[in-house]
Write a protein that holds these residues in place. Structure first.
Motif, PDB file in Angstrom:
ATOM      1  N   ILE A 147       0.847  -1.200   0.000  1.00 30.10           N
ATOM      2  CA  ILE A 147       0.000   0.000   0.000  1.00 30.10           C
ATOM      3  C   ILE A 147       0.881   1.247   0.000  1.00 30.10           C
ATOM      4  O   ILE A 147       0.635   2.202  -0.757  1.00 30.10           O
ATOM      5  N   ASP A 148       1.931   1.247   0.825  1.00 30.38           N
ATOM      6  CA  ASP A 148       2.857   2.384   0.859  1.00 30.38           C
ATOM      7  C   ASP A 148       3.536   2.577  -0.499  1.00 30.38           C
ATOM      8  O   ASP A 148       3.685   3.702  -0.985  1.00 30.38           O
ATOM      9  N   TRP A 149       3.939   1.462  -1.110  1.00 31.34           N
ATOM     10  CA  TRP A 149       4.590   1.534  -2.428  1.00 31.34           C
ATOM     11  C   TRP A 149       3.646   2.126  -3.470  1.00 31.34           C
ATOM     12  O   TRP A 149       4.024   2.998  -4.257  1.00 31.34           O
ATOM     13  N   THR A 150       2.395   1.661  -3.453  1.00 28.92           N
ATOM     14  CA  THR A 150       1.410   2.184  -4.403  1.00 28.92           C
ATOM     15  C   THR A 150       1.157   3.664  -4.162  1.00 28.92           C
ATOM     16  O   THR A 150       1.051   4.456  -5.113  1.00 28.92           O
ATOM     17  N   ALA A 151       1.053   4.053  -2.895  1.00 32.45           N
ATOM     18  CA  ALA A 151       0.835   5.463  -2.563  1.00 32.45           C
ATOM     19  C   ALA A 151       1.978   6.330  -3.089  1.00 32.45           C
ATOM     20  O   ALA A 151       1.747   7.428  -3.617  1.00 32.45           O
ATOM     21  N   GLU A 152       3.185   5.831  -2.986  1.00 24.21           N
ATOM     22  CA  GLU A 152       4.339   6.581  -3.500  1.00 24.21           C
ATOM     23  C   GLU A 152       4.278   6.717  -5.013  1.00 24.21           C
ATOM     24  O   GLU A 152       4.661   7.758  -5.571  1.00 24.21           O
ATOM     25  N   GLN A 153       3.801   5.679  -5.699  1.00 17.74           N
ATOM     26  CA  GLN A 153       3.638   5.777  -7.162  1.00 17.74           C
ATOM     27  C   GLN A 153       2.616   6.852  -7.525  1.00 17.74           C
ATOM     28  O   GLN A 153       2.733   7.513  -8.558  1.00 17.74           O
ATOM     29  N   LEU A 154       1.618   7.012  -6.662  1.00 15.31           N
ATOM     30  CA  LEU A 154       0.599   8.043  -6.890  1.00 15.31           C
ATOM     31  C   LEU A 154       1.131   9.445  -6.630  1.00 15.31           C
ATOM     32  O   LEU A 154       0.529  10.425  -7.076  1.00 15.31           O
ATOM     33  N   GLY A 155       2.232   9.551  -5.898  1.00 15.03           N
ATOM     34  CA  GLY A 155       2.742  10.853  -5.507  1.00 15.03           C
ATOM     35  C   GLY A 155       2.358  11.242  -4.100  1.00 15.03           C
ATOM     36  O   GLY A 155       2.576  12.380  -3.671  1.00 15.03           O
ATOM     37  N   TYR A 156       1.770  10.294  -3.354  1.00 18.20           N
ATOM     38  CA  TYR A 156       1.437  10.515  -1.948  1.00 18.20           C
ATOM     39  C   TYR A 156       2.678  10.265  -1.079  1.00 18.20           C
ATOM     40  O   TYR A 156       3.636   9.612  -1.502  1.00 18.20           O
TER      41      TYR A 156
END
Length: 508
Positions: A147-156
């Motif tokens: 989830i953290d990795w995906t959030a980082e891909q989003l720019g979060y």
């Protein structure tokens, strides 16, 4: 070795309880040979499925398929896995849609990668439930890491964002709308919907979507007690993206009618056209009105993998929440999806306590519970493990290559269709969907012509294409998600479409 010591294997064996009685089908160390044999025989059937199929569908009609299944007597058990697999082959595998073949260009069903299938074995066998730490242990933190990795891909920021794996995009979209509604009520009226139900003003809540957005928005609004009337469909522009000038007008119109805008759902990759709404402009309007912005990126999340096309998602980092479907665009088996929220504090609005799962006195930092983030799932599969296998074995770069290949192919096919006088392309695409139709100057009813083509392809099983209606007219639709598909494959598909189109007059 000391005489009192036992070999490690003997110690391990001695520590395990042995099963007595007729429990040979229970997954247990005593029955591992049974498990291994069953999986091996089933794997052989998978191999048969792969090597036997040269077209995506058998063409069997629903009536015949129903009759074959209905004649099975479930009260009579079979004598062997061989007999079972033969039965399942007859009524399922022989007729299952082969999404991995290049002749399948219909719906948003991606081919799946082998590392994810390897992960699926562990997911099913160990059968962890992701709701609480004591049922999942390492799985809890592996899911959170993804989830953290995906959030980082989003720019979060991984520090301030959060999320949870879900069963699919519709569920994630439901979570987005619930968050939108409940956070608005809490902030605007200091009203807690979870405790007190809908506020009096709820009948005037309005959520703005494009008229090409996913149908789950209407279903979810109904489930939430707001009714479909709360969904305001904003017309789209010539590329079938939300028209920003009309969005502003529609918001003002609803306010003048006494209604209350609470949020906007932007679509990053529409099902029919694969186009991305203007995210930056929508974010500006959401900020202007201080309302929630949710992005349905169930399809468009593929762009997160691509350096070449990532810019098409610019502005998504400003959204309050995002829907991700790994099983559409990350080449994962169903189901594998997620709901991501920018501000993890907002997720607290979903939390419910149960003394047998996550009692109120439990320290969440010491013993985390993913159930605190889930809206309708308690028991939940460890689907995150499949994505973990994929990223660790393939890396983001190889997934990116697959995504870029599919999008590049779609651009080439769009040119092929545009240059062929026998076809009419309705729109270009940001992703990998093309809506078009076969045309003949001597045929007045083009809708009937293209419906005929689709059904002939379907029942021959040689090619599976999708269809849709735009302004009442029937169109064929290509959806490309398979990086193995080539322009030559598509050239052959177009020739088949043309051949059936030429037969239309004779058949009718």
């Amino acid at each position: 070795m000391n005489n009192n010591q036992m070999p490690a294997g003997d110690i391990l064996g001695a520590s395990l309880p042995h099963i007595s009685g007729n429990f040979g089908n229970i997954f247990h160390s005593d029955n591992y040979d049974h498990y291994r044999s069953a999986v091996k025989e089933t794997l052989d059937l998978v191999g048969t499925f792969l090597h036997r199929n040269d077209k995506p569908f058998s063409g069997i009609e629903a009536k015949e398929m129903k009759g074959m299944v209905q004649q099975i007597d479930l009260n009579q058990k079979l004598s062997s896995y061989q007999e079972l697999l033969q039965e399942v082959d007859t009524i399922y595998v022989k007729h299952a849609t082969a999404f991995h073949l290049p002749q399948y260009v219909a719906h948003l069903n991606c081919p799946i990668v082998i590392p994810a299938l390897a992960g699926e074995i562990l997911v099913s066998a160990i059968n962890s439930s992701q709701d609480t730490y004591d049922q999942s242990a390492g799985g809890t933190f592996m899911e959170r890491k993804l989830i953290d990795w995906t959030a980082e891909q989003l720019g979060y920021s991984a520090e301030t964002s959060d999320g949870v794996f879900t069963a699919g995009g519709s569920q994630s979209n439901l979570m987005g709308l619930v968050m939108m509604r409940d956070c608005f009520s809490q902030k605007r009226y200091n009203h807690n919907i979870k405790l007190d139900g809908l506020p009096q003003e709820a009948g005037r809540f309005r959520i703005f979507v494009s008229d090409k957005s996913h149908f789950s928005n209407l279903k979810n609004a109904s489930i939430m007690g707001l009714g479909e009337k709360c969904i305001v469909k904003v017309p789209t522009d010539e590329r079938f993206c939300m028209d920003i000038s009309l969005l502003k007008k529609y918001i003002k119109r609803e306010e003048q009618l006494g209604n209350i805008p609470i949020g906007i759902v932007a679509t990053a990759g529409t099902t029919d056209f694969g186009n991305v709404d203007p995210l930056e402009d929508i974010a500006n309007i959401a900020e202007q009105y201080n309302i929630w912005m949710h992005v349905d990126a169930a399809y468009g999340c593929a762009l997160l993998l691509s350096e070449k096309y990532r810019h098409l998602l610019n502005g998504i980092e400003r959204a309050d929440s995002v829907t991700i479907d790994y099983h559409k665009s990350f080449f994962q088996p169903i189901s594998s999806s997620a709901f991501i929220v920018k501000n993890k504090r907002e997720l607290r609005i979903l939390k419910h306590h149960a003394d047998y799962l996550n009692p109120a006195e439990m320290d969440e930092e010491e013993i985390p519970a993913q159930i605190n983030k889930s809206i309708i799932q308690s028991t939940r599969r460890f689907d995150a493990l499949k994505l973990w296998f994929t990223l660790r074995m393939m890396g983001k770069e190889q997934l990116s290559e697959y995504t870029d290949t599919v999008i590049d192919l779609t651009k080439d096919v769009a040119s092929m269709i545009n240059e062929n006088a026998d076809f009419e392309l309705l729109s270009d695409t940001d992703l990998s969907v093309l809506v078009f139709r076969y045309i003949r100057t001597d045929i007045e009813d083009l809708n009937a012509l293209n419906q005929y083509i689709k059904m002939k392809l379907f029942y021959s099983g040689e090619v599976l294409v999708a269809s849709t209606k735009v302004d009442g007219n029937f169109y064929l639709k290509f959806t490309f998600l398979n990086p193995i598909t080539t322009t030559e494959d598509v050239h052959q598909i177009l020739n088949k479409i043309k051949a059936h189109g030429e037969d239309f007059s004779t058949a009718n």
